[in-house]
Write a protein that holds these residues in place. Structure first.
Motif, short mmCIF file in Angstrom:
data_model
loop_
_atom_site.label_atom_id
_atom_site.label_comp_id
_atom_site.label_asym_id
_atom_site.label_seq_id
_atom_site.Cartn_x
_atom_site.Cartn_y
_atom_site.Cartn_z
N ILE A 265 64.44 -40.07 62.83
CA ILE A 265 63.63 -41.18 63.03
C ILE A 265 62.64 -40.82 64.33
O ILE A 265 61.47 -41.30 64.40
CB ILE A 265 64.71 -42.29 63.33
CG1 ILE A 265 65.31 -42.96 62.01
CG2 ILE A 265 63.99 -43.53 63.83
CD1 ILE A 265 66.29 -43.80 62.14
N SER A 266 63.42 -40.16 65.37
CA SER A 266 62.55 -39.59 66.33
C SER A 266 61.45 -38.96 66.16
O SER A 266 60.14 -39.10 66.62
CB SER A 266 63.54 -38.97 67.32
OG SER A 266 62.85 -38.53 68.48
N VAL A 267 61.51 -37.83 64.87
CA VAL A 267 60.37 -37.14 64.79
C VAL A 267 59.23 -37.95 64.25
O VAL A 267 57.98 -37.83 64.52
CB VAL A 267 60.75 -36.01 63.75
CG1 VAL A 267 59.53 -35.44 63.00
CG2 VAL A 267 61.58 -35.09 64.36
N LEU A 268 59.60 -38.94 63.36
CA LEU A 268 58.53 -39.76 62.66
C LEU A 268 57.82 -40.60 63.64
O LEU A 268 56.71 -40.80 63.53
CB LEU A 268 59.21 -40.70 61.42
CG LEU A 268 59.84 -40.19 60.41
CD1 LEU A 268 60.68 -41.04 59.51
CD2 LEU A 268 58.91 -39.33 59.55
N CYS A 269 58.67 -41.37 64.67
CA CYS A 269 57.98 -42.17 65.75
C CYS A 269 57.14 -41.06 66.55
O CYS A 269 56.23 -41.40 66.81
CB CYS A 269 59.21 -42.64 66.59
SG CYS A 269 59.86 -43.91 65.87
N SER A 270 57.65 -39.78 66.64
CA SER A 270 56.74 -38.93 67.66
C SER A 270 55.34 -38.75 66.80
O SER A 270 54.21 -38.60 67.42
CB SER A 270 57.37 -37.80 67.99
OG SER A 270 56.38 -36.85 68.73
N LEU A 271 55.48 -38.41 65.46
CA LEU A 271 54.22 -38.37 64.73
C LEU A 271 53.23 -39.62 64.63
O LEU A 271 52.30 -39.55 64.87
CB LEU A 271 54.86 -37.91 63.34
CG LEU A 271 55.17 -36.45 63.19
CD1 LEU A 271 55.93 -36.57 61.62
CD2 LEU A 271 54.20 -35.43 63.31
N ALA A 272 54.03 -40.85 64.76
CA ALA A 272 53.31 -41.92 64.52
C ALA A 272 52.40 -42.33 65.92
O ALA A 272 51.42 -42.64 66.00
CB ALA A 272 54.14 -43.20 64.37
N VAL A 273 53.13 -41.74 67.09
CA VAL A 273 52.22 -41.51 68.28
C VAL A 273 51.21 -40.75 68.44
O VAL A 273 50.19 -41.18 69.05
CB VAL A 273 53.49 -41.28 69.60
CG1 VAL A 273 52.70 -40.93 70.99
CG2 VAL A 273 54.50 -42.48 69.78
N SER A 274 51.38 -39.60 67.87
CA SER A 274 50.37 -38.62 67.72
C SER A 274 49.24 -39.30 67.02
O SER A 274 47.88 -39.23 67.29
CB SER A 274 50.73 -37.30 67.24
OG SER A 274 51.87 -36.72 68.07
#
Length: 301
Positions: free
Chosen positions: A6-15
């Motif tokens: 989930i953290s990775v997916l949120c970080s990718l969404a931020v990018s």
């Protein structure tokens, strides 16, 4: 592992959001400022601070202070590094900061380097080199212009060193924040609050006209940023004895996912070396997370 995913997916969404913001004339500085206000509100909603027990937070005051200063400072530093040294070198410096938390995990946090983790880390750094590899004609094809660095070699070196150290230290500090147990939500609230005060001080010093689009982008960014950091800390708590798994897993997940999204969504040119990096990164994640199962399977084969 779910927390880390989930953290990775949120970080990718931020990018993705930041990339879209740059192409739609969104002032990222203002969006970052609003992001901290939203993060404070969301954190306070889910983790109401216990003002009466303020003395509980004193032992971690140094940690809150460092994170509160570093989060906005490294953001500003990253912007200067991109302008002075170029986005390729700046991105490489950010990703290579993985070296610092890995060293910290093996020294400060006392993690044992098993054969699976050693192989996984070796593959992770190999994948990192491949994923950051740029062809001479890669990137910027749509505009037909090659980005030029503006700073002197010494200025570039100083900024890139600051980006490398800043992101590495932030990762280490988040691992320390994860040790706060049930009070980490209140600690995170204080971090966001201090970051917001410093960021808005910087914005008022810089001046500039505020736009509704910047504020809306900041609201979305704040929600994603909160989720990213919250689940990253939860992942550290879940893997408290294996911080290298979280450090490397997060880094590999973000940069591999970013490469795939860049190729699919933004039609960026991905070389054969980059695709090899994706494959090696997946192998690294398997070694980091599933080495005992992999070893058992190979033994039975």
């Amino acid at each position: 592992m779910l927390y880390l995913v989930i953290s990775v997916l949120c970080s990718l969404a931020v990018s993705v959001l930041l990339k879209l913001a740059r192409t739609n004339n969104i002032d990222i500085r203002q969006a970052i400022g609003v992001n901290y206000l939203v993060a404070v509100g969301v954190t306070a909603y889910f983790f109401p601070p216990n003002v009466a027990a303020w003395s509980v937070y004193l032992p971690k005051a140094w940690l809150v202070g460092l994170l509160g200063v570093l989060l906005p400072s490294v953001f500003v530093l990253m912007g200067q590094a991109v302008a002075q040294a170029g986005i390729v070198k700046s991105d490489a410096a950010q990703r290579l900061s993985l070296f610092l938390p890995i060293v910290a995990a093996l020294t400060l946090f006392g993690e044992q380097l098993t054969e699976g983790r050693a192989l996984g880390l070796a593959l992770a750094f190999t994948a990192l080199v491949c994923l950051l590899w740029k062809n001479n004609d890669a990137g910027g094809r749509g505009k037909g212009k090659k980005q030029k660095a503006a700073g002197t070699p010494w200025q570039q070196a100083g900024l890139l060193l600051g980006v490398w150290a800043g992101y590495g230290v932030i990762d280490i500090l988040f691992k320390q924040l994860a040790k706060s147990g049930g009070t980490f939500g209140s600690q995170l609230l204080l971090v966001f609050a201090l970051s917001g005060v410093l960021m808005f001080g910087y914005l008022f010093y810089q001046g500039g006209k505020w736009r509704a689009a910047n504020v809306l982008a900041g609201v979305l960014l704040g929600l994603l940023n909160f989720a990213n950091i919250f689940f990253y800390i939860k992942a550290h708590q879940a893997f408290s004895a294996n911080p290298t798994v979280v450090f490397a897993g997060m880094n590999m997940g973000v940069i591999t996912g970013g490469t795939l999204i860049g190729a699919w969504l933004f039609k960026e040119k991905i070389s054969a070396v980059n695709w090899a990096g994706v494959a090696v990164a997946l192998c690294a994640l398997v070694c980091l997370f599933y080495w005992p199962l992999l070893k058992a399977w190979v033994g039975m084969a």
